[in-house]
Design an enzyme around this catalytic site. Structure first.
Site, PDB file in Angstrom:
ATOM      1  N   GLU A 144       0.834  -1.212   0.000  1.00 11.57           N
ATOM      2  CA  GLU A 144       0.000   0.000   0.000  1.00 11.57           C
ATOM      3  C   GLU A 144       0.869   1.262   0.000  1.00 11.57           C
ATOM      4  O   GLU A 144       0.604   2.235   0.713  1.00 11.57           O
ATOM      5  CB  GLU A 144      -0.965  -0.012   1.183  1.00 11.57           C
ATOM      6  CG  GLU A 144      -1.913  -1.211   1.175  1.00 11.57           C
ATOM      7  CD  GLU A 144      -2.970  -1.155   2.274  1.00 11.57           C
ATOM      8  OE1 GLU A 144      -2.902  -0.241   3.118  1.00 11.57           O
ATOM      9  OE2 GLU A 144      -3.869  -2.020   2.266  1.00 11.57           O
ATOM     10  N   GLU A 291      -5.298  -9.251   0.312  1.00 14.20           N
ATOM     11  CA  GLU A 291      -5.796  -9.214   1.687  1.00 14.20           C
ATOM     12  C   GLU A 291      -7.306  -9.034   1.678  1.00 14.20           C
ATOM     13  O   GLU A 291      -7.837  -8.210   0.931  1.00 14.20           O
ATOM     14  CB  GLU A 291      -5.181  -8.058   2.482  1.00 14.20           C
ATOM     15  CG  GLU A 291      -3.724  -8.200   2.840  1.00 14.20           C
ATOM     16  CD  GLU A 291      -3.228  -7.011   3.657  1.00 14.20           C
ATOM     17  OE1 GLU A 291      -4.071  -6.268   4.224  1.00 14.20           O
ATOM     18  OE2 GLU A 291      -2.006  -6.815   3.736  1.00 14.20           O
TER      19      GLU A 291
END
Length: 531
Positions: A144, A291
């Protein structure tokens, strides 16, 4: 002596014919249909959608790498993602069938993105040193980055490309994919999916990155959490839609532009990523969900972080992926997912939910029992499948005998049925007796996590191992269904038939090799007399 040469031509001819016939038979065995089928299955393994797990290590009582890998095997987990490239875990994964994504931590991006030499060194140290004994399938570069460390954004693509060049140099670029996981927040206006687009301020990074993914055949890695979508949009997004619960048509979300019906939030998030890529003229990159999950406990501000909701989400998620139904936009493509996460990371900072995303506690005890009946053998803590504990194939018989002795002794398993003359004495071998004893102990312990291990000698299965008049302890616990289960298991599945045929081919091949060696020795002894 001259006459003796003329006395042996016919026997010599038949002898040579026999030897060459044996060689021909061995050659044909190598290309048998069974071998061809195994190769075909191997090629298709990675193309099938799967459910993996993320493994974080902020755990106070984390198991040793070898125990952790044994636990993964017991739980039938075949795909994992690490947040680094832990050498001890990578060593422990060697010669297992577990596939692993390794990661470059964000704090290493500067060095790798600035130096091809550093990137090559990283690949040599963390990939080449272990592959192919350890099945590394992909590298996730950072995590991220665009949203958590935007200052490193300019380094992201150079780091990816440098690592890819190192893979090319090692001739591993076709076996190992490389990408970077993104937060869902890089996509703006995600619903309806057809209106979604990437944050335009990130286009200068995202577009060339997508072009690289397209060129290299790598996936777009996305961390997608319907839990947060629900928490941020309570009153707009129903809880049932977030948990994959069955919906009436009136509760389905409809994209007004495409008229596609969405029965769950995750599919809508995946399609939002596809539409966002399409807006940048990229249409051949597959979404990989690196995820997703649901916390089982939260503070007063997180009332929906409950064991029941976590169980419902992850159970339905697993069934949804393994059903291979794709998304409304791409029903032909089912994204594989990695559940966040395997273990509760009790060392994580608040809020409370941060430490409670795991399927298991650090000591391998399940936080809750999943309900994924009919979806195969993924995660053996499934409460809806009857499970059995049996000896693994191909283990050392001496070690297996030691485990059998322990089960029938200190383990207090009921081993009366494998005594001479009793129903489960035959076949009289260590593996058969150990399987019965292991299952007796496993059932006695209430099928508790860790009770089917025996130092890596045992495995959990949903296939009833009972045979003939021998009824395994796990079957005895199913009232009024024992006979039906035994009869059902007498019909082998295609996979079991393949396994048997493979063993038979190996055995025949071994016998052929012995004959070949024997005949060669005889021939070498007789050749002086034949000439």
């Amino acid at each position: 002596m001259a006459d003796s040469k003329l006395n042996f031509p016919i026997p010599t001819f038949f002898f040579l014919f026999f030897v060459f016939t044996e060689l021909s038979t061995l050659s044909q065995a190598k290309s048998s249909p069974v071998v061809t089928e195994i190769k075909r299955q191997k090629q298709n393994e990675d193309s099938e959608p799967f459910v993996g797990v993320n493994i974080g290590t902020d755990v106070s009582n984390l198991q040793s790498p070898s125990d952790l890998v044994s636990f993964l095997q017991v739980q039938k987990i075949t795909h994992i993602r690490l947040y680094d490239a832990d050498p001890d875990i990578l060593k422990a994964l060697s010669r297992t069938k577990i596939r692993v994504i390794i990661s470059v931590p964000n704090n290493q991006l500067l060095a790798i993105g600035s130096s091809n030499t550093t990137a090559a060194s990283w690949i040599g140290r963390n990939v080449v040193a272990y592959y192919p004994d350890t099945l590394i399938t992909a590298i996730s570069v950072g995590d991220e980055v665009l949203t958590t460390v935007p200052s490193s954004a300019p380094l992201l693509l150079p780091a990816v490309e440098s690592l890819y060049s190192a893979l090319v140099a090692a001739n591993l670029h076709t076996q190992i994919k490389i990408s970077t996981p993104h937060a869902a927040s890089i996509i703006l206006d995600p619903f309806p999916p057809s209106q979604a687009f990437f944050n335009e301020s990130l286009t200068s990074v995202i577009l060339p990155l997508l072009q690289f993914l397209s060129k290299s055949g790598s996936p777009l890695m996305m961390n997608l959490y319907p839990y947060y979508v629900f928490m941020q949009n309570k009153g707009v997004v129903p809880l049932d839609n977030s948990l994959f619960k069955p919906l009436t048509p009136s509760k389905e979300m409809v994209d007004p532009n495409t008229l596609l019906h969405y029965t769950n939030v995750l599919d809508a998030m995946i399609d939002a990523a596809y539409f966002s890529m399409k807006n940048l003229n990229v249409t051949d990159v597959v979404v990989l969900v690196t995820e997703t999950g649901w916390p089982s406990k939260g503070d007063s501000k997180e009332p929906y972080a409950t064991i029941d909701n976590a169980d419902t989400y992850n159970s339905n998620l697993i069934k949804h992926v393994l059903d291979r139904s794709g998304t409304p936009l791409h029903p032909e493509t089912t994204s594989s997912v990695y559940v966040y996460e395997l273990l509760n990371e009790d060392l994580r900072s608040p809020p409370v939910s941060e430490a409670n995303w795991g399927l298991f506690y650090g000591n391998s005890t399940p936080v809750y029992l999943l309900h994924v009946s009919g979806s195969g053998t993924f995660l053996a803590n499934d409460s809806t499948n009857q499970t059995y504990c049996i000896a693994m194939d191909g283990v050392d018989f001496k070690t297996l005998q030691t485990a059998l002795d322990w089960a029938c002794g200190p383990g207090r398993a009921n081993c009366s049925e494998i005594q001479p003359g009793e129903n489960c004495y035959q076949p009289n071998n260590v593996k058969n007796h150990a399987s019965y004893a292991f299952d007796s102990y496993y059932q006695k312990e209430g099928r508790a996590a860790g009770s089917c291990d025996f130092k890596g000698m045992a495995m959990i299965t949903t296939t009833d191992p009972s045979h003939g008049s021998c009824i395994f302890p796990g079957s005895k616990k199913i009232s009024n269904k024992t006979k039906q289960l035994v009869n059902t298991t007498q019909t082998s599945s295609a996979a079991e038939r393949l396994r048997f045929n493979t063993f038979r081919s190996i055995r025949i091949s071994a016998i052929g090799n012995v004959l070949h060696i024997f005949m060669a020795l005889v021939f070498s002894i007789l050749i002086p007399f034949l000439l």
